[in-house]
Design a protein around this motif. Sequence first.
Motif, short mmCIF file in Angstrom:
data_model
loop_
_atom_site.label_atom_id
_atom_site.label_comp_id
_atom_site.label_asym_id
_atom_site.label_seq_id
_atom_site.Cartn_x
_atom_site.Cartn_y
_atom_site.Cartn_z
N VAL A 45 0.85 -1.20 0.00
CA VAL A 45 0.00 0.00 0.00
C VAL A 45 0.89 1.25 0.00
CG1 VAL A 45 -1.76 1.31 1.24
CG2 VAL A 45 -1.81 -1.19 1.27
N LYS A 46 0.60 2.21 -0.98
CA LYS A 46 1.34 3.49 -1.01
C LYS A 46 0.42 4.57 -0.45
CE LYS A 46 4.20 4.57 -4.32
NZ LYS A 46 4.73 4.87 -5.66
N MET A 47 0.91 5.33 0.48
CA MET A 47 0.09 6.37 1.11
C MET A 47 0.60 7.77 0.71
SD MET A 47 -0.64 4.93 4.89
CE MET A 47 -1.70 6.28 5.24
N LEU A 48 -0.32 8.65 0.42
CA LEU A 48 0.03 10.06 0.17
C LEU A 48 0.09 10.80 1.50
CD1 LEU A 48 -2.30 10.89 -2.84
CD2 LEU A 48 0.14 10.54 -2.93
N SER A 49 1.15 11.53 1.69
CA SER A 49 1.26 12.32 2.93
C SER A 49 1.62 13.76 2.57
CB SER A 49 2.32 11.72 3.84
OG SER A 49 3.59 11.89 3.30
N ARG A 50 0.95 14.72 3.20
CA ARG A 50 1.24 16.15 2.96
C ARG A 50 1.58 16.81 4.28
NH1 ARG A 50 -3.57 18.77 -0.26
NH2 ARG A 50 -2.01 20.38 -0.65
N PRO A 82 1.54 19.87 6.50
CA PRO A 82 0.79 21.14 6.56
C PRO A 82 1.69 22.38 6.60
CG PRO A 82 -0.08 19.56 8.15
CD PRO A 82 1.18 18.97 7.62
N ASP A 83 2.96 22.21 7.04
CA ASP A 83 3.86 23.37 7.10
C ASP A 83 4.13 23.96 5.72
OD1 ASP A 83 4.02 23.09 9.78
OD2 ASP A 83 5.92 21.96 9.77
N ASN A 84 3.92 23.15 4.67
CA ASN A 84 4.21 23.61 3.32
C ASN A 84 3.11 24.49 2.73
OD1 ASN A 84 6.63 22.25 3.33
ND2 ASN A 84 5.75 20.37 2.47
N TYR A 85 1.92 24.43 3.27
CA TYR A 85 0.83 25.18 2.64
C TYR A 85 -0.11 25.87 3.63
CZ TYR A 85 -1.70 20.85 3.69
OH TYR A 85 -2.24 19.76 4.32
N VAL A 86 0.05 25.67 4.92
CA VAL A 86 -0.83 26.32 5.91
C VAL A 86 -0.10 27.52 6.52
CG1 VAL A 86 -2.06 26.02 8.09
CG2 VAL A 86 -2.00 24.16 6.43
#
Length: 445
Positions: free
Chosen positions: A3-8, A10-14
């Motif tokens: 399973v590949k999970m997407l992780s973002r 928040p420091d990059n866009y909030v």
Amino acid sequence: MKVKMLSRNPDNYVRETKLDLQRVPRNYDPTLHPFEVPREYIRALNATKLERVFAKPFLASLDGHRDGVSCLAKHPKSLATVLSGACDGEVRIWNLTKRKCIRTIQAHEGFVRGICTRFCGISFFTVGDDKTVKQWKMDGPGYGEEEEPLHTILGKTVYTGIDHHWKEAIFATCGQQVDIWDEQRTNPICSMTWGFDSISSVKFNPIETFLLGSCASDRNIVLYDMRQATPLKKVILDMRTNTICWNPMEAFIFTAANEDYNLYTFDMRALDTPVMVHMDHVSAVLDVDYSPTGKEFVSASFDKSIRIFPVDKSRSREVYHTKRMQHVICVKWTSDCKYVMCGSDEMNIRLWKANASEKLGVLTSREKAAKDYNQKLKEKFHHHPHIKRIARHRHLPKSIYSQIQEQRIMREARRRKEVNRLKHSKPGSVSIVSEKKKHIVAVVK
């Protein structure tokens, strides 16, 4: 199972607080944006077209004079106050925000030849055909008082021009000679002359305030130094210079308005060659005035138009005209660099925008950003032929258009004649004279 999970993160866009700017992720890799230049070109083309669509420079016409407007003057402290003198001896003070005359003075018998304001703005000086120099209060007379000048100096000859020192209580007049006056005295401190012809204009240098320049009807432009009480040097041109104007940002640069349809920008340290020859008018140039930035100047001509020239370009960037406007005698650039005023033969003072397509009033932040972006796009693509043609195109009155065509034919004929003479003469026998040096006769020191 994998399973590949997407992780973002928040420091990059909030944003940390609501006062911070929004973070916008951008990838500047040029391979990901293959159509960037074509897109920008289309935007620059649209911006240039819209600039011409919204180019409506004429703002107002101030009418009230009963004769041609012969001279204009700016108030040194108030942007809204303008003074004008007419050929019937009348002086009017105008409020530009209300666009109406606030005071009328019958100052002279005959023409008002010159008008200038004191550096502090509390009074102004006029000269006229009745051989007098008069000083007037800027504020009108009180209740029950008569309209009378503060001082009157009766001269021996007609005065044709006047200018006030930029920092001291001294002014200069011109006629048969250049006279330097102290405001407290009725006789000139010193008189300077070089030649015997009448002098049409005198101007103080705004930076090197002891220097002043004048132009005479014997085709001379003469420079003076008040500290020496003698003329410094003069340059003789092919035809007569009507007036000069000093650059307010560069002490040694001045521009001369000439009868041969051209304007010449000189460096006073090297008068044998002008820095630039500005050629677009099709009749005698009668007046010139610099913008406060020193990067552009406006010229008034006998061909019923005014033109705005960049200092370093030989061609004008803008030409203004109306159907009713006759020979333009005087012109001024306002101190906030936004407007241009001109006075003409048919008794009107006209107010124009310095940038024809500029939006007046308060701009929102989005409008400012769009304006700056479009300006940068136009600068980036201004050499492209299609954009250059649209940006340069101006509709001209038929008289001016036909004279431009006629002068172009004459210029090409002269050039062809020079090329033929050079081709069929012995090598070295015919000298090639540059366009800048063609109109200078001599420099005398």
